[in-house]
Structure formats: structure tokens, C-alpha cells
Scaffold this motif. Structure first.
Motif, PDB file in Angstrom:
ATOM      1  N   ALA A 457       0.824  -1.204   0.000  1.00 19.58           N
ATOM      2  CA  ALA A 457       0.000   0.000   0.000  1.00 19.58           C
ATOM      3  C   ALA A 457       0.860   1.257   0.000  1.00 19.58           C
ATOM      4  O   ALA A 457       0.438   2.318  -0.455  1.00 19.58           O
ATOM      5  CB  ALA A 457      -0.928  -0.002   1.217  1.00 19.58           C
ATOM      6  N   GLY A 458       2.089   1.130   0.494  1.00 23.42           N
ATOM      7  CA  GLY A 458       3.008   2.270   0.528  1.00 23.42           C
ATOM      8  C   GLY A 458       3.742   2.489  -0.781  1.00 23.42           C
ATOM      9  O   GLY A 458       4.605   3.371  -0.878  1.00 23.42           O
ATOM     10  N   MET A 481       4.919 -18.702   1.383  1.00 25.40           N
ATOM     11  CA  MET A 481       4.544 -17.745   0.349  1.00 25.40           C
ATOM     12  C   MET A 481       4.416 -16.352   0.958  1.00 25.40           C
ATOM     13  O   MET A 481       3.686 -16.151   1.929  1.00 25.40           O
ATOM     14  CB  MET A 481       3.218 -18.148  -0.296  1.00 25.40           C
ATOM     15  CG  MET A 481       2.861 -17.304  -1.515  1.00 25.40           C
ATOM     16  SD  MET A 481       1.270 -17.768  -2.223  1.00 25.40           S
ATOM     17  CE  MET A 481       0.186 -16.618  -1.374  1.00 25.40           C
ATOM     18  N   VAL A 482       5.146 -15.408   0.384  1.00 29.25           N
ATOM     19  CA  VAL A 482       5.043 -14.008   0.786  1.00 29.25           C
ATOM     20  C   VAL A 482       3.832 -13.403   0.084  1.00 29.25           C
ATOM     21  O   VAL A 482       3.672 -13.548  -1.122  1.00 29.25           O
ATOM     22  CB  VAL A 482       6.322 -13.226   0.422  1.00 29.25           C
ATOM     23  CG1 VAL A 482       6.156 -11.737   0.734  1.00 29.25           C
ATOM     24  CG2 VAL A 482       7.531 -13.787   1.178  1.00 29.25           C
ATOM     25  N   ALA A 483       2.981 -12.728   0.847  1.00 34.86           N
ATOM     26  CA  ALA A 483       1.792 -12.087   0.292  1.00 34.86           C
ATOM     27  C   ALA A 483       1.658 -10.681   0.878  1.00 34.86           C
ATOM     28  O   ALA A 483       2.386 -10.310   1.794  1.00 34.86           O
ATOM     29  CB  ALA A 483       0.546 -12.916   0.594  1.00 34.86           C
ATOM     30  N   GLY A 484       0.717  -9.916   0.341  1.00 37.53           N
ATOM     31  CA  GLY A 484       0.512  -8.571   0.868  1.00 37.53           C
ATOM     32  C   GLY A 484       0.333  -7.501  -0.180  1.00 37.53           C
ATOM     33  O   GLY A 484       0.600  -6.327   0.083  1.00 37.53           O
ATOM     34  N   GLU A 485      -0.126  -7.891  -1.368  1.00 37.48           N
ATOM     35  CA  GLU A 485      -0.325  -6.905  -2.428  1.00 37.48           C
ATOM     36  C   GLU A 485      -1.340  -5.847  -1.987  1.00 37.48           C
ATOM     37  O   GLU A 485      -2.422  -6.163  -1.494  1.00 37.48           O
ATOM     38  CB  GLU A 485      -0.804  -7.593  -3.710  1.00 37.48           C
ATOM     39  CG  GLU A 485      -0.919  -6.648  -4.882  1.00 37.48           C
ATOM     40  CD  GLU A 485      -1.172  -7.359  -6.200  1.00 37.48           C
ATOM     41  OE1 GLU A 485      -1.097  -6.691  -7.240  1.00 37.48           O
ATOM     42  OE2 GLU A 485      -1.453  -8.573  -6.185  1.00 37.48           O
ATOM     43  N   ASN A 486      -0.939  -4.570  -2.145  1.00 39.32           N
ATOM     44  CA  ASN A 486      -1.775  -3.419  -1.782  1.00 39.32           C
ATOM     45  C   ASN A 486      -2.119  -3.363  -0.289  1.00 39.32           C
ATOM     46  O   ASN A 486      -3.085  -2.694   0.108  1.00 39.32           O
ATOM     47  CB  ASN A 486      -3.070  -3.399  -2.610  1.00 39.32           C
ATOM     48  CG  ASN A 486      -2.789  -3.234  -4.087  1.00 39.32           C
ATOM     49  OD1 ASN A 486      -1.889  -2.488  -4.476  1.00 39.32           O
ATOM     50  ND2 ASN A 486      -3.538  -3.940  -4.912  1.00 39.32           N
ATOM     51  N   ARG A 487      -1.349  -4.052   0.531  1.00 39.32           N
ATOM     52  CA  ARG A 487      -1.544  -4.018   1.979  1.00 39.32           C
ATOM     53  C   ARG A 487      -0.433  -3.191   2.634  1.00 39.32           C
ATOM     54  O   ARG A 487       0.560  -2.848   2.003  1.00 39.32           O
ATOM     55  CB  ARG A 487      -1.548  -5.425   2.554  1.00 39.32           C
ATOM     56  CG  ARG A 487      -2.582  -6.349   1.941  1.00 39.32           C
ATOM     57  CD  ARG A 487      -4.006  -5.927   2.273  1.00 39.32           C
ATOM     58  NE  ARG A 487      -4.977  -6.887   1.778  1.00 39.32           N
ATOM     59  CZ  ARG A 487      -5.932  -7.417   2.511  1.00 39.32           C
ATOM     60  NH1 ARG A 487      -6.074  -7.070   3.775  1.00 39.32           N
ATOM     61  NH2 ARG A 487      -6.776  -8.278   1.978  1.00 39.32           N
ATOM     62  N   LYS A 488      -0.594  -2.920   3.936  1.00 39.49           N
ATOM     63  CA  LYS A 488       0.361  -2.068   4.633  1.00 39.49           C
ATOM     64  C   LYS A 488       1.742  -2.702   4.756  1.00 39.49           C
ATOM     65  O   LYS A 488       2.754  -2.007   4.800  1.00 39.49           O
ATOM     66  CB  LYS A 488      -0.179  -1.742   6.042  1.00 39.49           C
ATOM     67  CG  LYS A 488      -1.386  -0.816   6.044  1.00 39.49           C
ATOM     68  CD  LYS A 488      -1.847  -0.524   7.456  1.00 39.49           C
ATOM     69  CE  LYS A 488      -2.480  -1.751   8.095  1.00 39.49           C
ATOM     70  NZ  LYS A 488      -3.045  -1.434   9.441  1.00 39.49           N
ATOM     71  N   TRP A 542      10.839  -2.155   4.316  1.00 36.36           N
ATOM     72  CA  TRP A 542       9.509  -2.332   3.716  1.00 36.36           C
ATOM     73  C   TRP A 542       9.224  -3.799   3.367  1.00 36.36           C
ATOM     74  O   TRP A 542       8.078  -4.188   3.182  1.00 36.36           O
ATOM     75  CB  TRP A 542       9.389  -1.465   2.455  1.00 36.36           C
ATOM     76  CG  TRP A 542      10.226  -1.962   1.301  1.00 36.36           C
ATOM     77  CD1 TRP A 542       9.849  -2.805   0.314  1.00 36.36           C
ATOM     78  CD2 TRP A 542      11.610  -1.679   1.054  1.00 36.36           C
ATOM     79  NE1 TRP A 542      10.881  -3.069  -0.554  1.00 36.36           N
ATOM     80  CE2 TRP A 542      11.990  -2.369  -0.114  1.00 36.36           C
ATOM     81  CE3 TRP A 542      12.567  -0.891   1.703  1.00 36.36           C
ATOM     82  CZ2 TRP A 542      13.284  -2.302  -0.639  1.00 36.36           C
ATOM     83  CZ3 TRP A 542      13.845  -0.833   1.170  1.00 36.36           C
ATOM     84  CH2 TRP A 542      14.187  -1.533   0.019  1.00 36.36           C
ATOM     85  N   GLU A 543      10.280  -4.628   3.285  1.00 35.58           N
ATOM     86  CA  GLU A 543      10.115  -6.041   2.946  1.00 35.58           C
ATOM     87  C   GLU A 543       9.864  -6.915   4.171  1.00 35.58           C
ATOM     88  O   GLU A 543       9.421  -8.055   4.031  1.00 35.58           O
ATOM     89  CB  GLU A 543      11.365  -6.560   2.228  1.00 35.58           C
ATOM     90  CG  GLU A 543      11.622  -5.941   0.866  1.00 35.58           C
ATOM     91  CD  GLU A 543      12.935  -6.411   0.273  1.00 35.58           C
ATOM     92  OE1 GLU A 543      12.917  -6.965  -0.835  1.00 35.58           O
ATOM     93  OE2 GLU A 543      13.988  -6.225   0.928  1.00 35.58           O
ATOM     94  N   ALA A 544      10.188  -6.402   5.348  1.00 33.75           N
ATOM     95  CA  ALA A 544      10.136  -7.231   6.554  1.00 33.75           C
ATOM     96  C   ALA A 544       8.727  -7.761   6.802  1.00 33.75           C
ATOM     97  O   ALA A 544       7.756  -7.023   6.836  1.00 33.75           O
ATOM     98  CB  ALA A 544      10.606  -6.420   7.759  1.00 33.75           C
ATOM     99  N   VAL A 545       8.649  -9.087   6.969  1.00 35.30           N
ATOM    100  CA  VAL A 545       7.373  -9.742   7.253  1.00 35.30           C
ATOM    101  C   VAL A 545       6.962  -9.429   8.684  1.00 35.30           C
ATOM    102  O   VAL A 545       7.697  -9.685   9.630  1.00 35.30           O
ATOM    103  CB  VAL A 545       7.504 -11.265   7.037  1.00 35.30           C
ATOM    104  CG1 VAL A 545       6.368 -12.005   7.709  1.00 35.30           C
ATOM    105  CG2 VAL A 545       7.550 -11.584   5.549  1.00 35.30           C
TER     106      VAL A 545
END
Length: 587
Positions: A457-458, A481-488, A542-545
Motif C-alpha cells: 500500500a506504501g 509464500m510471501v503475500a501482501g499486495e496493496n496491503r500495509k 519495507w520487505e520485513a514480514v
């Protein structure tokens, strides 16, 4: 003359280096070998049977086998010799995919291995008007046996067979391979004889073994990767032994002692995890020596380290890593790794241990090989997938996408000129969909899949594949699996390594119940979260899970988590765990 059509490879092998054990399958606990001469003769007889049955040039015939076996190659050779086009199909796909592929290709006949596959194909036969008959390699109730095709062979058609083979041109369509893909309907990749034969001949130059050597084959022959390797083995005089199953690979390696075999990164990760588990179970001096050796391998470079380092490594290879070699059969000179990215740390450790892993890169649409790393000591470069094989050109698009050109680029997608146009540039370059870097000397490094990169989202870009490889270094994590499209922030969906988790629980006096209950245990969640947090320094802020969800399922091909080549099917995985995923952001 090197082979230019796919059925030429067997004749080339017969002329240049015939073997009594060209193709080998274990049946009833005993290896049954087929000589090069018998292979050619049997395939010709199958072709004569197909001609007698009315097969015309251009007719499509499907081949499906649960495990690799000699019959697959006989069908491949016989169908192509009769002028047919073979359609290799994955055994694990859904009934809907079977129906789509058979109808899309207008499959006329089908050869398959066993009763389970017969039931799957029989269930959709009434919805496939073109399908005339199904033949099985083993006796199956209600199914015609493939011996019936041989029984129809008529030597009076020998001249017709010769004419048909002579009429096949290198640029003619040879095979239709349907890509499973991570989403959407399968696409039929059209590969000509020249596409695949040129790829096999060029790739053979990178194989550091020759006549007299053995290979163990267990990756599916229906995938272009393993199939082209068998053509390479025929070119170089290597005998092919088919593993009984994925579960018997270790035993088969130790009884065959192959010089070469192929693998996907997930298999190598599992091998490494087992080795590390055994190391952790050691005590005292033995345990100290084991981890001293692994520590040396983690720092390995082909050259440039101090003389003392290489002296220590030589000792480590003798004391510790020789046992790794024994587990791989004791004679391994090359492991060809492909179909997905190999964890760079793993590649370095195996190289330090003296195991020559030659990682390659390509796609079904490229027949499949684009690049292969050279053998260790002969130009191998860690952290890359090597340099392009002869005839292949690579360049990067403005966004870093890898573009390819060469004799191995597919003819197009069957019946889908619109989809073909999407992956071809106006000046004839194929869009791979992968992002990479071309290093000095032409070495290629893959950094991610173009379609898998997403924004938070950022507005920050996340390249999940490299991150996932880092997290899978943990013994607790089998898949993630890394996810989080359009999320914070990005999150991590995890399939634990259940066997390791069980042993960890035993050491911590945590009673094991069921996977469903254990993934909810706060002690387990905290321990796996600690593993994830430990990788924090290797990524940008910004990549940190920030959060994780641990699933109770083993991610498999039949369950829809993975493609047949063990790639993540991201959208289906996200859909399966949608509620848990949403909860991570709602807290």
C-alpha cells in the motif's frame, strides 16, 4: 550428422554408442534393460501398428504415466516415426484439465500406465469425441493392452513407415506440451522437431559425462525438462535408469551409482534438510566436525580464498562430505537443477561439499533450455544459472524482463495466436516473464518472476521469490509464500516441515497431537516467528514480514498448492487461506 528430428536420436545412439542398457525400468524388484537396438526395433513395430490402425501424419496421441518408464520412450519414438504428434500429459492434473487438453488437441488415442489413470481418462472419454481407444502398459480390467497395437503391426507397411519418416521435416510440429501454469486454462505449447533437437544437441555440450555413464531419471517425462535430458543422454551415450518412485530415489541412487541425475530445487532442499537433521542428531566431536565442515562450505568460492581455507576444505570433504557423496550414489559428477530457482546458499554449500550442481534455466516455450551453468572448474559461476547454450541469445527489456531468441523458441500456443502475440515482441523475441541480470561473461542471474512482483500500500515493490528462498533456509519451514499486495506490510503463509517439527516438539517435551492443533500452539507459533524474525536483517524495512500464518496442510500438487514442477500456485494458495490471511490485517 547430429539428430535434427526427435526420432533421429535413437538411431544416432544406435550408430554412435549402442548400449545393452539404454533404457531401464525396475519391475518386481528387478531392473529390466532395453538395449538401443531393441528400443529402435520395438518403436518401429509400434509405429507399424499405429499405421495399420489408420493413424495419419499429424494425428495427436496422448501419453500419460504415473512414473517414468521405458514404455513412455517407446511410445514417443513410435508415434513420431509414424508421423504423429504426441501429447504428453501430467498424471496429477484434474479431470477438467484432462477433458480440456484432450478436446483442445483432438487426441485420437491414449497410452497410459495403470488402472488409476485409466479410470480418470475413461471418466471423460464420452466427452471427448475424437478419442477412439485407450491402451494401458499393464493389464487393466476393461482397458485394451498396448500389446494389441504391436499385434497389428504389418511388415507390409514398412515402406510406408520409411516414407513417413523421410517426409518429416525438422520444422514440423512434433509435440504439444500443455503448461499447467500457476493460474488459468492450460496452454498447448507447439514445439517442432528442430525446436527440441537443437536444444538437446546444444545442451549436451554442457554435460560432463559420456559413453558408459548412467543417469537416474525421476522428474516427469511429460515435462520438457526431463524429456530433453533423455535425448541428451542418447546423444552422449549415457544409459537412463528410471527410479521406481519419488519415495525410492535414495535407494535407487545407491544401487545404480549414477554419474548424473536431474533435480528440482525442492528435492535438493529436502536432501539438505535430511543431512542437517542427521548432523544435529550427532554428539560430541562428530557433531563439532559436521558443523565445522558446513561452516566452511557456507563460505565457499571456486577461487580467491586462502591456501589454508582450501586445505581445510580438502580435509572436510574427506571426513564429512564424502558421506554426502555416498548418499548420492558415490559416483555423481553432475546434478542438473532446473524448473525453479535454487537457493543460493544451498548451491554454495553443495559446491563446497564437492557436489557439482549445474543449475539451468528455461521454459516449456523454449524447449526448454536457455542457459546452463558450466561444470565446476570449467567456468561454473555461483549464484547464476550459467550462460546461454549455443544458438540462444538473451537480452533484458527496459523493466529487466529476460527476452530470448533462438532455434528453440516455440512455434506458438496451439490455436491461440492471441496468446502467442502476448509473449512475442514485434521483432521476434520471446518474453520469458522472468526478471534477471546479465553479468560479465554472459552469466544470467534470475531475480524474480515478473508477474509475482507486487506493491504494498506504501508503493514499495516486493519480489517474493528471493524472500521465500531465504525463509526456507529454516529447518522449520517446508514451503512458504510471501503475500501482501496493496496491503500495509507483507505477511508470510507457511507450511511447516512437520517431521522436523515433531522431533523439535519431542526435544521440548511438547506432546504431539494433530497438525491442526499443533499449528495453533503458541509455543510453536513463537518458535517459527523467531525463525522469521531472524531473517529481518537480510531485507529492506519495507520487505520485513510483520505477521505469519501457519497452515496445517502439506502443500501438494493434487491439493492444488503446487504446479507439477513444484512452483507455488499463488492465487489458489491465497484463496485456500483467505480467512487467516485477512485476519492478519484485521488484528
Amino acid at each position: 550428422m547430429k539428430p535434427t528430428r526427435l526420432f533421429d536420436f535413437a538411431y544416432y545412439a544406435l550408430e554412435q554408442h549402442p548400449r545393452p542398457d539404454a533404457l531401464n525400468t525396475k519391475i518386481g524388484g528387478k531392473w529390466e534393460s532395453l538395449s538401443t537396438g531393441d528400443y529402435v526395433a520395438k518403436a518401429e513395430k509400434l509405429a507399424l501398428g499405429l499405421i495399420a490402425m489408420g493413424i495419419k501424419p499429424g494425428d495427436k496421441i496422448a501419453i500419460i504415466s504415473t512414473n517414468n518408464r521405458t514404455e513412455w520412450n517407446i511410445c514417443d519414438q513410435g508415434i513420431l516415426s509414424a508421423g504423429g504428434i504426441d501429447v504428453p500429459v501430467y498424471p496429477t492434473i484434474s479431470s477438467e484439465d484432462y477433458k480440456f487438453i484432450f478436446n483442445d488437441a483432438e487426441v485420437k488415442y491414449c497410452f497410459l500406465s495403470d488402472a488409476d489413470l485409466f479410470q480418470k481418462v475413461k471418466a471423460i472419454q464420452s466427452e471427448v469425441p475424437s478419442l477412439q481407444e485407450i491402451y494401458s502398459f499393464v493389464p487393466v480390467d476393461g482397458c485394451a493392452h498396448w500389446d494389441e497395437v504391436f499385434d497389428k503391426a504389418d511388415e507390409g507397411n514398412r515402406e510406408e513407415l520409411t516414407k513417413r519418416m523421410a517426409a518429416v521435416k525438422p520444422e514440423d510440429l512434433a509435440t504439444l506440451i500443455y503448461t499447467s501454469g500457476t493460474t488459468g486454462t492450460p496452454k498447448g505449447v507447439m514445439l517442432s522437431h528442430h525446436n527440441v533437437s537443437s536444444n538437446a544437441v546444444a545442451s549436451a555440450e554442457r554435460l560432463p559425462v559420456g559413453p558408459g555413464a548412467k543417469s537416474l531419471s525421476f522428474l516427469p517425462l511429460c515435462h520438457s525438462y526431463e524429456r530433453v535430458l533423455v535425448y541428451i543422454y542418447m546423444t552422449t551415450g549415457v544409459g537412463t535408469y528410471y527410479a521406481e518412485s519419488m519415495e525410492t530415489i535414495g535407494d535407487n541412487l545407491r544401487e545404480i551409482h549414477p554419474e548424473v541425475f536431474t533435480a528440482v530445487p525442492r528435492l535438493l532442499e529436502k536432501v539438505f534438510d535430511r543431512i542437517m537433521d542427521k548432523g544435529k542428531a550427532l554428539t560430541g566431536v562428530k557433531k563439532g566436525l559436521f558443523f565445522w565442515a558446513v561452516g566452511l562450505a557456507e563460505k565457499y568460492e571456486h577461487s580467491g580464498k586462502s591456501p589454508l581455507y582450501y586445505l581445510q576444505l580438502k580435509l572436510a570433504r574427506k571426513l564429512i562430505f564424502s558421506k554426502w557423496q555416498e548418499a548420492l550414489g558415490g559416483k555423481t559428477q553432475a546434478i542438473a537443477s532446473g524448473a525453479a530457482a535454487l537457493n543460493p546458499r544451498l548451491a554454495r554449500i553443495f559446491a563446497g561439499a564437492g557436489v557439482n550442481i549445474q543449475e539451468g534455466y528455461g521454459l516449456t516455450e523454449t524447449s526448454p533450455v536457455l542457459t546452463v551453468n558450466l561444470p565446476t572448474g570449467r567456468g561454473h559461476k555461483l549464484g547464476t544459472v550459467g550462460t546461454p547454450i549455443e544458438g540462444v541469445e538473451l537480452k533484458l527489456d527496459s523493466d529487466g524482463e529476460i527476452l530470448a531468441k533462438g532455434p528453440n523458441i516455440m512455434m506458438g500456443y496451439y490455436g491461440r495466436p492471441d496468446l502467442t502475440a502476448e509473449v512475442m515482441t514485434e521483432d521476434g523475441w520471446f518474453r520469458t516473464g522472468d526478471i534477471g541480470e546479465i553479468l560479465p561473461g554472459g552469466y544470467l542471474r534470475i531475480t524474480d518472476r515478473k508477474k509475482e512482483i507486487f506493491k504494498t500500500a506504501g508503493g514499495k515493490y516486493i519480489a517474493p521469490q528471493n524472500m521465500e528462498n531465504v525463509y526456507k533456509e529454516s529447518a522449520f519451514i517446508e514451503q512458504c509464500m510471501v503475500a501482501g499486495e496493496n496491503r500495509k506490510f507483507p505477511v508470510l503463509i507457511i507450511q511447516p516441515q512437520f517431521e522436523f517439527l515433531k522431533s523439535w516438539c519431542a526435544r521440548k517435551d511438547i506432546a504431539w497431537t494433530t497438525p491442526e492443533e499443533m499449528v495453533q500452539d503458541t509455543r510453536i507459533i513463537a518458535r517459527i516467528q523467531k525463525e522469521v524474525d531472524g531473517k529481518y536483517a537480510r531485507f529492506g524495512k519495507w520487505e520485513a514480514v510483520k505477521k505469519i500464518v501457519i497452515t496445517e496442510d502439506a502443500w501438494t500438487i493434487p491439493a492444488g498448492h503446487l504446479t507439477p514442477t513444484m512452483k507455488l500456485r499463488r492465487k489458489p494458495i491465497l484463496a485456500m487461506y483467505q480467512d487467516a490471511y485477512e485476519a492478519l490485517y484485521n488484528d
